[in-house]
Design a protein around this motif. Structure first.
Motif, PDB file in Angstrom:
ATOM      1  N   VAL A  89       0.873  -1.168   0.000  1.00 29.86           N
ATOM      2  CA  VAL A  89       0.000   0.000   0.000  1.00 29.86           C
ATOM      3  C   VAL A  89       0.908   1.215   0.000  1.00 29.86           C
ATOM      4  O   VAL A  89       1.793   1.332   0.839  1.00 29.86           O
ATOM      5  CB  VAL A  89      -0.926   0.013   1.236  1.00 29.86           C
ATOM      6  CG1 VAL A  89      -1.794   1.254   1.239  1.00 29.86           C
ATOM      7  CG2 VAL A  89      -1.784  -1.234   1.259  1.00 29.86           C
ATOM      8  N   ARG A  90       0.702   2.105  -0.967  1.00 28.38           N
ATOM      9  CA  ARG A  90       1.551   3.285  -1.098  1.00 28.38           C
ATOM     10  C   ARG A  90       0.720   4.553  -1.017  1.00 28.38           C
ATOM     11  O   ARG A  90      -0.449   4.562  -1.384  1.00 28.38           O
ATOM     12  CB  ARG A  90       2.302   3.252  -2.427  1.00 28.38           C
ATOM     13  CG  ARG A  90       3.252   2.080  -2.513  1.00 28.38           C
ATOM     14  CD  ARG A  90       4.215   2.216  -3.668  1.00 28.38           C
ATOM     15  NE  ARG A  90       5.222   1.179  -3.624  1.00 28.38           N
ATOM     16  CZ  ARG A  90       6.348   1.262  -2.931  1.00 28.38           C
ATOM     17  NH1 ARG A  90       6.610   2.341  -2.228  1.00 28.38           N
ATOM     18  NH2 ARG A  90       7.213   0.278  -2.930  1.00 28.38           N
ATOM     19  N   CYS A  91       1.342   5.619  -0.561  1.00 26.81           N
ATOM     20  CA  CYS A  91       0.694   6.929  -0.494  1.00 26.81           C
ATOM     21  C   CYS A  91       0.388   7.385  -1.924  1.00 26.81           C
ATOM     22  O   CYS A  91       1.245   7.311  -2.810  1.00 26.81           O
ATOM     23  CB  CYS A  91       1.607   7.931   0.201  1.00 26.81           C
ATOM     24  SG  CYS A  91       0.990   9.634   0.199  1.00 26.81           S
ATOM     25  N   GLU A  99       5.856   3.577   0.803  1.00 30.69           N
ATOM     26  CA  GLU A  99       5.098   2.408   1.237  1.00 30.69           C
ATOM     27  C   GLU A  99       4.588   2.642   2.655  1.00 30.69           C
ATOM     28  O   GLU A  99       5.324   3.066   3.539  1.00 30.69           O
ATOM     29  CB  GLU A  99       5.962   1.155   1.207  1.00 30.69           C
ATOM     30  CG  GLU A  99       5.172  -0.085   1.533  1.00 30.69           C
ATOM     31  CD  GLU A  99       5.943  -1.362   1.302  1.00 30.69           C
ATOM     32  OE1 GLU A  99       5.359  -2.420   1.584  1.00 30.69           O
ATOM     33  OE2 GLU A  99       7.093  -1.325   0.849  1.00 30.69           O
ATOM     34  N   LEU A 100       3.311   2.363   2.856  1.00 28.28           N
ATOM     35  CA  LEU A 100       2.668   2.576   4.143  1.00 28.28           C
ATOM     36  C   LEU A 100       2.570   1.254   4.876  1.00 28.28           C
ATOM     37  O   LEU A 100       2.013   0.298   4.345  1.00 28.28           O
ATOM     38  CB  LEU A 100       1.281   3.179   3.941  1.00 28.28           C
ATOM     39  CG  LEU A 100       1.246   4.471   3.144  1.00 28.28           C
ATOM     40  CD1 LEU A 100      -0.175   4.815   2.759  1.00 28.28           C
ATOM     41  CD2 LEU A 100       1.885   5.593   3.930  1.00 28.28           C
ATOM     42  N   MET A 101       3.104   1.217   6.084  1.00 29.02           N
ATOM     43  CA  MET A 101       3.083  -0.019   6.856  1.00 29.02           C
ATOM     44  C   MET A 101       2.385   0.154   8.191  1.00 29.02           C
ATOM     45  O   MET A 101       2.128  -0.825   8.868  1.00 29.02           O
ATOM     46  CB  MET A 101       4.504  -0.497   7.090  1.00 29.02           C
ATOM     47  CG  MET A 101       5.227  -0.844   5.838  1.00 29.02           C
ATOM     48  SD  MET A 101       6.848  -1.434   6.244  1.00 29.02           S
ATOM     49  CE  MET A 101       7.574  -1.508   4.634  1.00 29.02           C
ATOM     50  N   ASP A 102       2.092   1.362   8.588  1.00 32.65           N
ATOM     51  CA  ASP A 102       1.507   1.644   9.894  1.00 32.65           C
ATOM     52  C   ASP A 102       0.016   1.339   9.891  1.00 32.65           C
ATOM     53  O   ASP A 102      -0.737   1.848   9.063  1.00 32.65           O
ATOM     54  CB  ASP A 102       1.740   3.110  10.238  1.00 32.65           C
ATOM     55  CG  ASP A 102       1.337   3.464  11.647  1.00 32.65           C
ATOM     56  OD1 ASP A 102       1.043   2.539  12.425  1.00 32.65           O
ATOM     57  OD2 ASP A 102       1.311   4.657  11.964  1.00 32.65           O
ATOM     58  N   ALA A 141       0.125  13.943   3.869  1.00 25.70           N
ATOM     59  CA  ALA A 141      -1.166  13.906   3.170  1.00 25.70           C
ATOM     60  C   ALA A 141      -2.142  13.004   3.919  1.00 25.70           C
ATOM     61  O   ALA A 141      -1.754  11.962   4.456  1.00 25.70           O
ATOM     62  CB  ALA A 141      -0.983  13.373   1.753  1.00 25.70           C
ATOM     63  N   PRO A 142      -3.425  13.381   3.961  1.00 22.21           N
ATOM     64  CA  PRO A 142      -4.414  12.494   4.595  1.00 22.21           C
ATOM     65  C   PRO A 142      -4.534  11.203   3.784  1.00 22.21           C
ATOM     66  O   PRO A 142      -4.435  11.211   2.556  1.00 22.21           O
ATOM     67  CB  PRO A 142      -5.706  13.312   4.562  1.00 22.21           C
ATOM     68  CG  PRO A 142      -5.497  14.365   3.543  1.00 22.21           C
ATOM     69  CD  PRO A 142      -4.024  14.602   3.447  1.00 22.21           C
ATOM     70  N   LEU A 143      -4.746  10.084   4.471  1.00 18.59           N
ATOM     71  CA  LEU A 143      -4.791   8.786   3.790  1.00 18.59           C
ATOM     72  C   LEU A 143      -6.204   8.250   3.593  1.00 18.59           C
ATOM     73  O   LEU A 143      -6.418   7.405   2.737  1.00 18.59           O
ATOM     74  CB  LEU A 143      -3.951   7.770   4.575  1.00 18.59           C
ATOM     75  CG  LEU A 143      -2.467   8.124   4.661  1.00 18.59           C
ATOM     76  CD1 LEU A 143      -1.753   7.139   5.554  1.00 18.59           C
ATOM     77  CD2 LEU A 143      -1.841   8.173   3.283  1.00 18.59           C
ATOM     78  N   HIS A 144      -7.159   8.726   4.349  1.00 19.74           N
ATOM     79  CA  HIS A 144      -8.546   8.275   4.205  1.00 19.74           C
ATOM     80  C   HIS A 144      -9.214   9.186   3.175  1.00 19.74           C
ATOM     81  O   HIS A 144     -10.063  10.006   3.480  1.00 19.74           O
ATOM     82  CB  HIS A 144      -9.264   8.331   5.556  1.00 19.74           C
ATOM     83  CG  HIS A 144     -10.501   7.514   5.604  1.00 19.74           C
ATOM     84  ND1 HIS A 144     -11.668   7.896   4.994  1.00 19.74           N
ATOM     85  CD2 HIS A 144     -10.753   6.314   6.177  1.00 19.74           C
ATOM     86  CE1 HIS A 144     -12.596   6.983   5.208  1.00 19.74           C
ATOM     87  NE2 HIS A 144     -12.060   6.003   5.919  1.00 19.74           N
ATOM     88  N   GLU A 180     -11.587   1.552   1.252  1.00 17.41           N
ATOM     89  CA  GLU A 180     -10.639   0.448   1.398  1.00 17.41           C
ATOM     90  C   GLU A 180      -9.334   0.911   0.778  1.00 17.41           C
ATOM     91  O   GLU A 180      -9.337   1.400  -0.351  1.00 17.41           O
ATOM     92  CB  GLU A 180     -11.110  -0.800   0.651  1.00 17.41           C
ATOM     93  CG  GLU A 180     -12.323  -1.471   1.232  1.00 17.41           C
ATOM     94  CD  GLU A 180     -12.717  -2.694   0.421  1.00 17.41           C
ATOM     95  OE1 GLU A 180     -11.818  -3.496   0.072  1.00 17.41           O
ATOM     96  OE2 GLU A 180     -13.900  -2.836   0.115  1.00 17.41           O
ATOM     97  N   PRO A 181      -8.206   0.771   1.464  1.00 15.69           N
ATOM     98  CA  PRO A 181      -6.940   1.235   0.895  1.00 15.69           C
ATOM     99  C   PRO A 181      -6.584   0.452  -0.364  1.00 15.69           C
ATOM    100  O   PRO A 181      -6.784  -0.754  -0.438  1.00 15.69           O
ATOM    101  CB  PRO A 181      -5.926   1.005   1.999  1.00 15.69           C
ATOM    102  CG  PRO A 181      -6.578   0.110   2.975  1.00 15.69           C
ATOM    103  CD  PRO A 181      -8.042   0.202   2.787  1.00 15.69           C
ATOM    104  N   ARG A 182      -6.067   1.169  -1.349  1.00 12.75           N
ATOM    105  CA  ARG A 182      -5.659   0.539  -2.614  1.00 12.75           C
ATOM    106  C   ARG A 182      -4.347  -0.213  -2.403  1.00 12.75           C
ATOM    107  O   ARG A 182      -3.372   0.339  -1.932  1.00 12.75           O
ATOM    108  CB  ARG A 182      -5.471   1.605  -3.685  1.00 12.75           C
ATOM    109  CG  ARG A 182      -4.909   1.028  -4.987  1.00 12.75           C
ATOM    110  CD  ARG A 182      -4.749   2.075  -6.046  1.00 12.75           C
ATOM    111  NE  ARG A 182      -6.079   2.420  -6.516  1.00 12.75           N
ATOM    112  CZ  ARG A 182      -6.467   3.654  -6.745  1.00 12.75           C
ATOM    113  NH1 ARG A 182      -5.663   4.660  -6.553  1.00 12.75           N
ATOM    114  NH2 ARG A 182      -7.678   3.894  -7.175  1.00 12.75           N
ATOM    115  N   THR A 183      -4.340  -1.487  -2.762  1.00 10.47           N
ATOM    116  CA  THR A 183      -3.121  -2.285  -2.687  1.00 10.47           C
ATOM    117  C   THR A 183      -2.656  -2.605  -4.097  1.00 10.47           C
ATOM    118  O   THR A 183      -3.464  -2.723  -5.022  1.00 10.47           O
ATOM    119  CB  THR A 183      -3.348  -3.602  -1.918  1.00 10.47           C
ATOM    120  OG1 THR A 183      -4.348  -4.352  -2.578  1.00 10.47           O
ATOM    121  CG2 THR A 183      -3.752  -3.341  -0.487  1.00 10.47           C
TER     122      THR A 183
END
Length: 102
Positions: free
Chosen positions: A8-10, A16-19, A34-37, A74-77
């Motif tokens: 998952v990337r910003c 790469e986002l891992m948190d 940047a906001p992620l939601h 849903e986060p884009r993977t």
């Protein structure tokens, strides 16, 4: 042999986002802030779909890179090729090379 993995990337900077807290409505990117939601970060975002979303939503959400409270988020993977060595780094690569000529 290298494998593949999901990442998952910003949407803004590409880190790469891992948190795990990144997926909360208040989550922000650790690099660019940047906001992620957001719609731009969502798997359902598509500029060719009605209201730019594959889900049925009552109204268009704008702007697409601003934080929102969408329940369909849903986060884009993405599936990426694994480019890092799993073990040993250059010494294991050297050993593999030397093993070819035994």
């Amino acid at each position: 042999m290298r494998g593949y993995r999901e990442a998952v990337r910003c949407a803004r900077c590409g880190i790469e986002l891992m948190d795990a807290t990144a997926w909360s409505p208040e989550g922000v990117c650790s690099r660019c802030g940047a906001p992620l939601h957001t719609c731009a970060q969502c798997v359902h975002f598509d500029t060719s779909a009605p209201f730019e979303c594959h889900q049925t939503i009552p109204a268009r959400i704008s702007p697409k890179d601003a934080r929102n409270e969408c329940p369909s988020y849903e986060p884009r993977t993405t599936v990426e090729r694994e480019t890092k060595s799993q073990s040993g780094g250059t010494s294991s690569a050297r050993k593999a090379f030397d093993d070819l000529f035994k």
